[in-house]
Structure formats: C-alpha cells, structure tokens
Design a protein around this motif. Structure first.
Motif, PDB file in Angstrom:
ATOM      1  N   HIS A  94      -4.381  11.441   0.928  1.00  0.00           N
ATOM      2  CA  HIS A  94      -5.685  11.117   0.337  1.00  0.00           C
ATOM      3  C   HIS A  94      -6.705  10.769   1.425  1.00  0.00           C
ATOM      4  O   HIS A  94      -7.861  11.217   1.392  1.00  0.00           O
ATOM      5  CB  HIS A  94      -5.559   9.961  -0.652  1.00  0.00           C
ATOM      6  CG  HIS A  94      -4.954  10.341  -1.961  1.00  0.00           C
ATOM      7  ND1 HIS A  94      -5.357  11.450  -2.676  1.00  0.00           N
ATOM      8  CD2 HIS A  94      -3.968   9.758  -2.701  1.00  0.00           C
ATOM      9  CE1 HIS A  94      -4.654  11.539  -3.792  1.00  0.00           C
ATOM     10  NE2 HIS A  94      -3.801  10.528  -3.828  1.00  0.00           N
ATOM     11  N   SER A  95      -6.273   9.977   2.398  1.00  0.00           N
ATOM     12  CA  SER A  95      -7.186   9.577   3.478  1.00  0.00           C
ATOM     13  C   SER A  95      -7.568  10.772   4.337  1.00  0.00           C
ATOM     14  O   SER A  95      -8.728  10.916   4.745  1.00  0.00           O
ATOM     15  CB  SER A  95      -6.527   8.500   4.343  1.00  0.00           C
ATOM     16  OG  SER A  95      -6.223   7.358   3.571  1.00  0.00           O
ATOM     17  N   PRO A 107      -1.193   9.525   5.293  1.00  0.00           N
ATOM     18  CA  PRO A 107      -1.649   9.510   3.898  1.00  0.00           C
ATOM     19  C   PRO A 107      -2.560  10.696   3.595  1.00  0.00           C
ATOM     20  O   PRO A 107      -3.617  10.857   4.217  1.00  0.00           O
ATOM     21  CB  PRO A 107      -2.396   8.179   3.783  1.00  0.00           C
ATOM     22  CG  PRO A 107      -2.816   7.858   5.177  1.00  0.00           C
ATOM     23  CD  PRO A 107      -1.786   8.442   6.091  1.00  0.00           C
ATOM     24  N   ASP A 160      -3.882   1.341   4.478  1.00  0.00           N
ATOM     25  CA  ASP A 160      -5.303   0.965   4.515  1.00  0.00           C
ATOM     26  C   ASP A 160      -5.442  -0.416   5.165  1.00  0.00           C
ATOM     27  O   ASP A 160      -5.128  -1.438   4.543  1.00  0.00           O
ATOM     28  CB  ASP A 160      -5.866   0.962   3.086  1.00  0.00           C
ATOM     29  CG  ASP A 160      -7.373   0.728   3.064  1.00  0.00           C
ATOM     30  OD1 ASP A 160      -7.948   0.397   4.119  1.00  0.00           O
ATOM     31  OD2 ASP A 160      -7.974   0.887   1.983  1.00  0.00           O
ATOM     32  N   GLY A 193       0.801  -1.216   0.000  1.00  0.00           N
ATOM     33  CA  GLY A 193       0.000   0.000   0.000  1.00  0.00           C
ATOM     34  C   GLY A 193       0.833   1.264   0.000  1.00  0.00           C
ATOM     35  O   GLY A 193       0.294   2.370  -0.114  1.00  0.00           O
ATOM     36  N   ASN A 210       0.950   5.843  -3.188  1.00  0.00           N
ATOM     37  CA  ASN A 210       0.370   6.668  -2.137  1.00  0.00           C
ATOM     38  C   ASN A 210       1.128   7.979  -1.992  1.00  0.00           C
ATOM     39  O   ASN A 210       2.289   8.088  -2.409  1.00  0.00           O
ATOM     40  CB  ASN A 210       0.385   5.916  -0.798  1.00  0.00           C
ATOM     41  CG  ASN A 210      -0.868   6.178   0.016  1.00  0.00           C
ATOM     42  OD1 ASN A 210      -1.455   7.261  -0.046  1.00  0.00           O
ATOM     43  ND2 ASN A 210      -1.275   5.181   0.787  1.00  0.00           N
TER      44      ASN A 210
END
Length: 581
Positions: free
Chosen positions: A90-91, A88, A110, A76, A80
């Motif tokens: 994006h999260s 992260p 994730d 993962g 990323n």
C-alpha cells in the motif's frame, strides 16, 4: 572496495571481499538492491539479490550492513499487505504507483502513526527477553503485546506513562548487569531464517477446528501441527485455504502467496480485504497478515516470503496467540530454490531440485508447534502448505519430501473438483496421523462415539472403493442387496456429509456437535436399512422410498443452532422404512 564481478540473474559475485559474513544483508549497486550473502570462499563471495538485477553493471559497489535479513516486528503488521521481503505494498503504491521499482526502500511499518500504549512494568522490575512490557490494541480484535527484544534483560530504570507514542519512541529503559542502558521502543527486528526461541514444546492434543467436515472428521490437524494440500491445476487448493483461514479457530492468519499468478493473487487480496470475520462480524483482515509474492516478481524474493511469513507467525505466537499459516504454494518456493541452485552451478538432484531440498522443507514445517512461550503463556503456529505438482503427479520430489515432514495429507482430486465436489479431498489418498494424539480431546469434549463413527465411515468408504472395481467390470445390478446398500450409504456419506457448500449459511461452517449428529443419523439409516435388506425385501423399494435423498439434505435443512430437529429425521426414517412391504 567491494565491486560486482559477475552477474547471473539474481546471483552476483564479488571478488576478493574479506569483510562479508554468511547470511549478511547487503545492498548492491547504485540502486541499493537488497541481497544476502549465501557463499564465501577464498576467491569470491556469492550474493543472492532479492530484486530485479536488470541494469546492474560490473564494477558497481556492494555495501555490507553487518546484520542478517530480518523482519520488522511491531504494531501495524495486521491488516497490512507485504511483498516477499516485507515491503508494504500500500505504501509503495502511494509513492511509486502500481509497479515496485528496484531499490525501493519503504519502512515496513508506519513510523509516524501513534499507538495508545498501556505499560505492564514499573520502575525496579526485573525483565528479560520475551516478556511482555506493554500492550496496545493493534486492531479492534487483537491486542498487540510488546515483547522484550533479544539480548535484553535487567532492571527497569525508566518507564514512560501510559499514552500515545510512535513506534520509534523509547518508552522503557533497562539497565543490565554491566550497567549498560537498553532503550525499548515498540518494534524489534528478527532474522527471518532463525526460529524464535521458546520455553518448551507441548504435545499436540487439541484440534484446529475448521468446520469443514472432511477435515475435522476424517483428516484433522492439531493446533501446532502441519498439513500439506497437494493438487493439480483447478482442484481448489487456494479456495480451500481461503475457507480454512476464514473458519478455523486460530486467533491470527498469516497468508503467504508464494509465486502464484498475479490475477489469482489480486483476487485473493481483494477477497481477504472484503471478507467478514464470522466470529466478530468485523473485517477478517483485522486479524490477518498478507504476504503477496507473484510469479512475475523476482524469483529470489519468493524464497524469502516463506521465511518472512513464518517469522511473523512466531512473533504473534510468542504473545500467546494461536496462528495459522497458509503457504500457497510451496512448489513455487521449491522452484525458486531450483533456479537459484542452477545459477550457482550446484549438482542437481531429482528433477533438477537441489540436494538440500528435503532439509529446507523440513526447516520450514518444523517451525510449527504448540509451545510454552517466554512470556509465560501458550501459543501455537500451525502450517498448511499447498503443493502444485506438475500434472497432478504426487510422486514428484516436493510432494514426496513434504510427506516426510507433515502429519496431515489432504490430497485434492481433479475428478472430484470437476464434479463440483467441495472440498475435493480424496479420502482414499489422504490421511492424518494426529488422530491418536487428539482422541482424548474428542472423547472428553465431543463424545467417545465421534471416533467410532469416524472409523465406520472410513470402513464404508473403503468397501465402496473395492466394490467399484467390480461395478466397473460387470455393473451394479448384479451385486447382492447388502453390497448395493454399502454403495448407497457410501453415496450418502460422500454427498451428504463430505461434500460441503461454501455458499450455504448452515453448510459453510459446521460445528463438531452437528458433525457428530450427522454421522449418527447416517449410521442409524445404515442399520435400519440393513434390517430391511436382511428381511429379503427388494432393494429397489428402499431407493424409491427416497429416504437416502432426505438424509443427504439434512446438511441444508437443519440449522447449526437448532440441532433438536435431528429427532424428526429419526422418526422419518422409522416411518419410511416401516412402510416398505
């Protein structure tokens, strides 16, 4: 109770605390801000906070964790985008929007995603730290090899069947010599300021081929080597690293944006997510890890971003991959050290930088290397660090100290950049100490002539540099014809060979075989033209024949997959020069 006693930007102090360890990860205040213990004495403990301390108050509690600041390593990571402390982005964007709130606590990887695992061990096998016990396809390009974590070795007593599992699920159990059972899942943690162990280091004898002629020919870097790219504002440091990352023959790219401007970092992230990998015709992001730490993010996290990036690179190296780390820019990292050092009231050294700046720079670049790994394979970490000296002054401390620890120095020139000469590497200031180590590889895999032609190019460029001093004083017209020829051949080398177009399909990347043939053609032109000059024919006739311009255009007109066309240019040179009377 460990309470905040004083707050000075990202540096806080805790009085009479006896339960902290040096380099321990801590959580500060109600918001649980991430920090690290950097100093302990009888009176107080000093903690460096990696997040904004705005709103933090005296008396708030500091919680210790018992472990060091660590990177979370597992499937993962590729594809990323993380901040400097491996959160992260994006999260975080999905949860909190475009701004990172202090104390944001998001899983680095994730934990809900499932991965198809193929086990490489069976019941009764003896395994130890660093060995591969399972694999999964992390992306369509890269196989992720799960490694036995630190302090684990013994007999395999439980193995789950091949199938889909989440990161936290136990897939293997190991019993050590003390009959203690260790659970192995798909991720592990590693302290970012500690190098991952290896079996042994190997000599650096293989070049990291980039397809950029000025690098591959004049100033090469070895796989496992390190290079510095100093340059003032607008000289193309970031673009050069983009091009190098896209075309170099590394398996995995780790790009660290350390303290760069937000809009530039945004452009970088957008471009990397859209770039197509020329080797596989799939998105380049599938073999890239991006770490984004912009200039408006907390300054302490800027320091951590460098270590986070190189730890991730070492992790993939230990799987047997060749990894290239792009650090842009180490000057901003050094500025973070200076700011924190000032808040700690340490004695400043040159230009206010801390006295330990050289040792910190060396610790970073020394994590590069070509190694035998604990998984019985070979891998490498190559580091290319950009430097942004103020006013393009290469005598400043960061540039000078970096030169001590890297063996390739690609000095970018403002005048070349403004003249649209890409890459703007100044051939008079740059150098590479890897030539001797790589000579056997070039002689065996390309041709013994490659390094001979390279040396001749360097000689011609050095002669041009001397002659230009005379030209500036008395003009070019008074030079004898043989010296005019040197200047003209040097121009062919500069414009036709060293200058490269990132937007032309055959010039953006040039294989070493074509580089050799281009050098051979230019030097053939030099020898043939020198015969004309020695015969006493006017140099102006040579210039008017347009032969130099035709050779300059070779880089565009001969495709990389049809090198037989070079023969036509030898005939063109012979016919053109024989027609001069």
């Amino acid at each position: 109770m460990n309470e905040v006693y004083s707050i000075n930007g990202p540096v806080i102090k805790v009085k009479n605390a006896k339960n902290f360890k040096i380099m321990e990860k801590v959580f500060v205040g109600k918001q649980k801000l991430l920090g690290e213990v950097i100093s302990i004495n009888d009176d107080h403990t000093v903690i460096q906070v990696y997040e904004s301390t705005t709103g933090l108050m005296r008396g708030e509690i500091v919680y210790n964790s018992g472990e060091a600041i660590s990177a979370v390593l597992g499937p993962g990571l590729l594809g990323n985008i993380f901040d400097g402390i491996q959160r992260p982005l994006h999260s975080i964007f999905k949860e909190n929007g475009p701004y990172i709130k202090p104390g944001t606590n998001v899983d680095c990887l994730d934990m809900e995603k499932t991965w198809d695992i193929t086990l490489k061990v069976k019941l009764g096998d003896y395994i130890r730290f660093g060995q591969i016990f399972a694999v999964t396809m992390e992306t369509s390009l890269i196989e992720h090899r799960l490694l036995v974590p630190k302090n684990v070795s013994g007999e395999v007593v439980m193995v789950k069947p091949n199938g889909s599992y989440k990161l936290e699920e136990v897939i293997v159990q190991v019993k050590d010599k003390n009959d203690v059972i260790h659970d192995l899942n798909m991720y592990q943690k590693w302290p970012i300021k500690e190098s991952r162990p290896i079996e042994n280091r190997l000599p650096l004898t293989i070049p990291l081929v980039s397809g950029q002629r000025v690098i591959d020919t004049l100033f090469p870097i070895a796989k496992g080597g390190s290079a510095a790219v100093p340059g003032g504002f607008g000289t193309g440091k970031t673009m050069m690293q983009h091009q190098f990352a896209k075309w170099c023959d590394a398996d995995i790219i780790v790009y660290i944006g350390c303290g760069e401007r937000g809009n530039e970092m945004t452009q970088t992230l957008d471009e990397f997510t859209e770039l197509i990998d020329p080797k596989s015709n799939k998105p380049l992001i599938e073999r890239t890890v991006l770490i984004a730490n912009t200039s408006n993010m907390p300054v302490a996290a800027r320091e951590a971003s460098i270590y986070t990036g190189v730890t991730i690179a070492e992790y993939y190296r230990d799987m047997g991959y060749h990894v290239a780390v792009m650090a842009d820019s180490t000057s901003r990292w050094a500025e973070a050290l200076r700011e924190i050092s000032g808040r700690l009231e340490e004695m400043p050294a040159e230009e206010g930088f801390p006295a330990y700046l050289p040792s910190r720079i060396s610790q970073f670049y020394e994590r590069a290397g070509y190694v035998n790994t604990l998984s019985n394979s070979t891998g490498s970490v190559s580091i290319v660090g950009a430097i942004s000296p103020q006013g393009a002054d290469f005598s400043e401390p960061v540039t000078q100290n970096t030169k001590r620890f890297v063996r390739a120095f690609w000095a970018l020139d403002k005048e070349l950049a403004y003249a649209r000469h890409y890459a703007a590497i100044n051939w008079n200031l740059s150098y590479s100490e890897y030539i001797g180590d790589l000579s056997k590889w070039y002689n065996k895999n390309i041709s013994p002539e490659f390094l001979e032609y390279r040396q001749r190019f360097i000689t011609i460029l050095a002669e041009e540099n001397k002659l230009m001093e005379i030209v500036k004083l008395i003009g070019k017209d008074v030079l004898p014809s043989d010296q005019k020829l040197v200047l003209e051949i040097a121009r062919v080398i500069r414009v036709g060979y060293l200058q490269q177009s990132a937007f032309h399909k055959d010039d953006t990347f040039v294989p070493l075989e074509k580089q050799l043939k281009m050098m051979k053609l230019i030097l053939y032109l030099e020898r043939a033209a020198s015969v004309i000059v020695k015969e006493g024919k006017a140099f102006s006739l040579l210039v008017r024949s347009n032969v130099f311009e035709k050779v300059i255009k070779v880089k565009y007109e001969i495709p990389n997959d049809n090198l037989d066309l070079f023969e036509d240019y030898y005939k063109m040179i012979d016919e053109t020069l024989s027609a001069i009377k």
